[in-house]
Design a protein around this motif. Structure first.
Motif, short mmCIF file in Angstrom:
data_model
loop_
_atom_site.label_atom_id
_atom_site.label_comp_id
_atom_site.label_asym_id
_atom_site.label_seq_id
_atom_site.Cartn_x
_atom_site.Cartn_y
_atom_site.Cartn_z
N ILE A 130 0.81 -1.22 0.00
CA ILE A 130 0.00 0.00 0.00
C ILE A 130 0.84 1.27 0.00
O ILE A 130 0.30 2.37 -0.06
CB ILE A 130 -0.96 0.04 1.20
N ALA A 131 2.16 1.14 0.05
CA ALA A 131 3.02 2.34 0.16
C ALA A 131 2.74 3.40 -0.91
O ALA A 131 2.52 4.57 -0.57
CB ALA A 131 4.48 1.94 0.17
N ILE B 174 10.41 14.89 -1.40
CA ILE B 174 10.63 14.28 -0.09
C ILE B 174 9.84 12.97 0.08
O ILE B 174 10.33 12.01 0.66
CB ILE B 174 10.22 15.27 1.03
N ALA B 175 8.63 12.94 -0.50
CA ALA B 175 7.71 11.82 -0.25
C ALA B 175 8.32 10.44 -0.49
O ALA B 175 8.25 9.58 0.39
CB ALA B 175 6.44 11.99 -1.08
N PRO B 176 8.93 10.20 -1.68
CA PRO B 176 9.44 8.86 -1.92
C PRO B 176 10.50 8.44 -0.89
O PRO B 176 10.63 7.26 -0.56
CB PRO B 176 10.05 8.97 -3.31
N LEU B 177 11.22 9.44 -0.37
CA LEU B 177 12.23 9.13 0.65
C LEU B 177 11.53 8.68 1.94
O LEU B 177 11.96 7.74 2.60
CB LEU B 177 13.11 10.35 0.91
N SER C 155 12.95 0.28 -6.08
CA SER C 155 12.93 0.56 -7.51
C SER C 155 11.82 1.56 -7.87
O SER C 155 11.78 2.08 -8.97
CB SER C 155 12.70 -0.73 -8.30
N LEU C 156 10.92 1.82 -6.91
CA LEU C 156 9.80 2.71 -7.21
C LEU C 156 10.08 4.16 -6.86
O LEU C 156 9.29 5.05 -7.18
CB LEU C 156 8.55 2.25 -6.44
N VAL C 157 11.20 4.43 -6.19
CA VAL C 157 11.45 5.79 -5.70
C VAL C 157 11.40 6.81 -6.83
O VAL C 157 10.69 7.81 -6.75
CB VAL C 157 12.80 5.86 -4.97
N GLY D 65 7.94 -0.57 -13.35
CA GLY D 65 7.81 -1.73 -14.22
C GLY D 65 6.93 -2.81 -13.63
O GLY D 65 6.73 -3.84 -14.24
N LEU D 66 6.38 -2.57 -12.42
CA LEU D 66 5.70 -3.66 -11.72
C LEU D 66 4.47 -4.15 -12.45
O LEU D 66 4.21 -5.34 -12.50
CB LEU D 66 5.32 -3.21 -10.30
#
Lengths: 242, 222, 237
Positions: free
Chosen positions: B50-51, B112-115, B125-127, B184-185
């Motif tokens: 769910i991230a 900032i969010a992906p961090l 790999s989603l950052v 790519g997921l």
């Protein structure tokens, strides 16, 4: 404004509404009587869905109606904002609660249908999800009318909200469909594979009945809005005399 | 052009000096991210799944909740009236103010969010896909929030109403934003197609929102 | 954008400019404020708007500034030239000062100078500071100013950006005697340069040769909204 007021002519509208009101009520009642008879008694039960298929006769026309009413609302808003037609503003305002009820009815009957079909009241099916968003748009539109005291200001702002919503609706519909196809639901689609005439005819009669119901209620609440407006005006005049 | 830069600069300086700027938005974002695992439990694999959605919802709310500062002060202190008297149409004024809102909320949050996603066990790999999709998507979010703020600017308690009006309009941005974030997921084609559609939606918003905002602001000044 | 600025600049040098309002009507919240209002001011002329509260003095100024729309009637600049956007050649000094407490006095002035003057006009904030002797306040935060000082800050816009028409809503409110004097000399200078001033006021602004328009002289009109009174008598409602 004087010219526009003559053009809008609420007095003529009221006279017309008074003349057709009874007829509209009568036609609506007859259409519903015939439509419900056909759909609840005459139409055959589905070989898969059984008697629950009859919910469709209430559900599908409500969904059609909900979309149609939003179109009426957006069109009225556009006319109101472009031509400053006061009757158009009120027409949009009067349509909204009816549209919201239609949408709610579509959602509610959809959920009732979902229980026997999918084993659960709510499934995030693309159609249901779009209608949920449509319901929220109706609520937002009505909230704007409630929040703003000044009539002219409320009419303008509400029209902007309705038009922005109208531009966004197809995008929302498209994105929800995309989202739904991406998550590949294992549920069956709401639409039957092919519609037999024994189902189609009552469905169309019901759709017509809903349309006339909307027309009747819309004109009636327009009348009520006009009266409310007049009362305010008289109150303002009275306040000025003191 | 001078008017454009002057207005952008003023709004950025104001956002920097006054509260409710970048810091508050990031703080709010962080709070939502902390509440999420508290609400659904610390299961690492569930959190990983769910991230992206969690980050996007936190982004939507943060952008939305800072929206009221876009026009409110200018409306209250009479600046908005003077802003109509320059050579710049009110629609452009609205666009510039939406842009400065994005620069001080959506853009820093997208970086900032992906961090912060590591707190939710986000797939590494989603950052970068998330960062890219959020940067693009948050432009639309800011412009829609600005439209909501304009439509409620003269109302004393507009806050909840803005959410009701704007959140449904956020649906397309969120759906395609998350699709584009998936990297790519769910297949490389899906995310690049989603990115394309997200760009298209953003363009539509960039055109529609300033017009709506301009019309609404004019109505409230009457 | 630049061409409109050229237009504004060229407007400044038109001598014999005339602003006319014809058969103006104002409605607010469905209520008629005034109707059939005519006025005209020529270059170098000043119009003082007088009248009781709620007569529509401020509404008229806002109408000229393009903030309100007249329900009926229209404005004309010069003879038949309606091409120019009236709002762009006007200064409107309203009750609210349009200043940000988070910025300094100089920053506030600089912003309006840049925003309103646009392209290459060298609007100089020192002119505004000098006009109302605010030089010592320049680096102060606008939040610290008194009501009178804020007022002077707002009026400073008049001095630093040249625009031919000034719309002043109760410009002297909160000003001390010295500042009123400074405002008067600024106004005289503007009229000498063929500018136009329209001001609402309760007190005598001490401007010689100003025309007075009294709203009390306007005939009182009945309200009319969507209905004529005939509807009532017909019993339609």
């Amino acid at each position: 404004m004087a010219k526009i007021e003559k053009f809008a002519n609420p007095t003529r509208f009221l006279r017309l509404q008074e003349k057709v009101q009874l007829w509209l009520v009568a036609i609506t009642v007859i259409l519903f009587a015939v439509g419900l008879y056909y759909s609840l008694v005459k139409a055959p039960a589905d070989y898969q869905q059984g008697e629950t298929v009859r919910i469709m006769f209430v559900h599908v026309p409500a969904a059609w109606g909900a979309t149609m009413v939003y179109a009426v609302m957006a069109l009225s808003s556009a006319i109101g904002i472009i031509f400053r037609h006061p009757l158009a503003d009120l027409s949009a305002k009067a349509a909204a609660p009816i549209g919201a009820v239609f949408t709610f009815l579509a959602l509610f009957t959809g959920a009732l249908w979902g229980k026997p079909m999918w084993g659960t009241y709510w499934v995030w099916d693309a159609r249901l999800t779009s209608f949920f968003v449509l319901f929220l748009l109706y609520l937002g539109y009505m909230a704007i009318w409630q929040a703003i005291d000044d009539h002219h200001r409320a009419a303008r702002i509400a029209a902007i909200v309705a038009l922005v919503g109208a531009i966004n609706l197809p995008i929302i519909k498209f994105s929800v469909d995309w989202w739904n196809s991406l998550h590949q639901p294992s549920i069956m689609s709401m639409k039957g594979s092919s519609v037999h005439s024994s189902i189609l005819i009552p469905l169309l009669i019901m759709a017509l009945a809903y349309s006339f119901l909307f027309l009747t209620l819309h004109l009636l609440s327009l009348r009520a809005e006009l009266r409310k407006h007049k009362i305010r005006q008289l109150q303002m005049q009275a306040a000025k005399r003191v | 052009m001078k008017s454009f830069m002057a207005l952008l600069k003023r709004d950025l300086v104001l956002a920097w000096r006054q509260g409710g700027g970048v810091g508050t938005a990031v703080g709010f974002f962080l709070t939502v991210i902390v509440l999420l695992p508290l609400g659904i439990g610390p299961d690492q694999s569930l959190l990983q799944r769910i991230a992206p959605g969690g980050l996007w919802i936190a982004l939507l709310l943060s952008v939305l909740l800072s929206a009221d500062r876009i026009y409110q002060a200018d409306y209250d202190d009479g600046s908005l009236e003077v802003l109509t008297m320059g050579a710049m149409p009110l629609e452009i004024v609205a666009a510039v103010k939406s842009l400065s809102h994005w620069l001080t909320s959506g853009l820093p949050l997208a970086i900032i969010a992906p961090l912060l996603g590591f707190l939710l066990n986000l797939d590494t790999s989603l950052v970068f896909p998330i960062m890219g999709a959020m940067m693009l998507g948050s432009i639309g979010l800011s412009f829609l929030a600005s439209l909501g703020a304009a439509v409620t600017v003269g109302l004393r308690r507009g806050g909840l109403l803005v959410s009701l009006l704007v959140l449904p309009l956020y649906v397309p941005v969120m759906i395609f934003g998350i699709s584009a974030s998936s990297g790519g997921l769910s297949g490389p084609d899906v995310s690049s197609a989603a990115m394309g559609i997200l760009s298209g939606i953003t363009l539509v918003i960039l055109v529609v929102a300033p017009f709506g905002s301009g019309a609404a602001l004019r109505t409230y000044m009457r | 954008m630049d061409s409109s600025f050229d237009l504004i600049n060229s407007m400044l040098y038109i001598v014999g400019m005339k602003l006319t309002g014809k058969a103006l009507s104002c409605e607010r919240g469905g209520r008629q404020v005034f109707d059939g209002l005519d006025f005209s001011v020529e270059s170098g002329g000043m119009l003082e708007l007088r009248g009781p509260n709620g007569a529509g003095k401020t509404s008229l100024l806002r109408m000229i500034a393009g903030l309100n729309e007249p329900a009926r009637g229209e404005f004309e600049i010069q003879e038949g030239d309606n091409e120019v956007n009236l709002a762009q050649i006007c200064h409107f000094i309203a009750h609210q000062e349009a200043f940000k407490p988070a910025l300094t006095v100089a920053e506030n002035l600089q912003f309006w100078a840049d925003f309103l003057s646009g392209s290459d006009d060298k609007a100089d904030i020192s002119v505004a500071l000098e006009a109302f002797s605010m030089e010592p306040l320049a680096e102060l935060s606008a939040a610290l100013l008194s009501a009178g000082q804020k007022r002077r800050l707002a009026l400073g816009r008049l001095a630093m950006i040249k625009r031919p028409i000034w719309l002043l809503d109760e410009p002297t409110v909160g000003l001390d005697k010295k500042s009123v004097g400074q405002l008067q000399s600024l106004m005289r200078q503007h009229l000498d340069e063929d500018g136009i001033i329209i001001a609402t006021t309760h007190i005598d602004l001490g401007m010689e040769g100003a025309k007075v328009f009294d709203f009390a002289t306007l005939p009182e009109r009945a309200d009319h909204g969507m209905y004529d009174d005939a509807d009532l008598e017909e019993g339609m409602l």
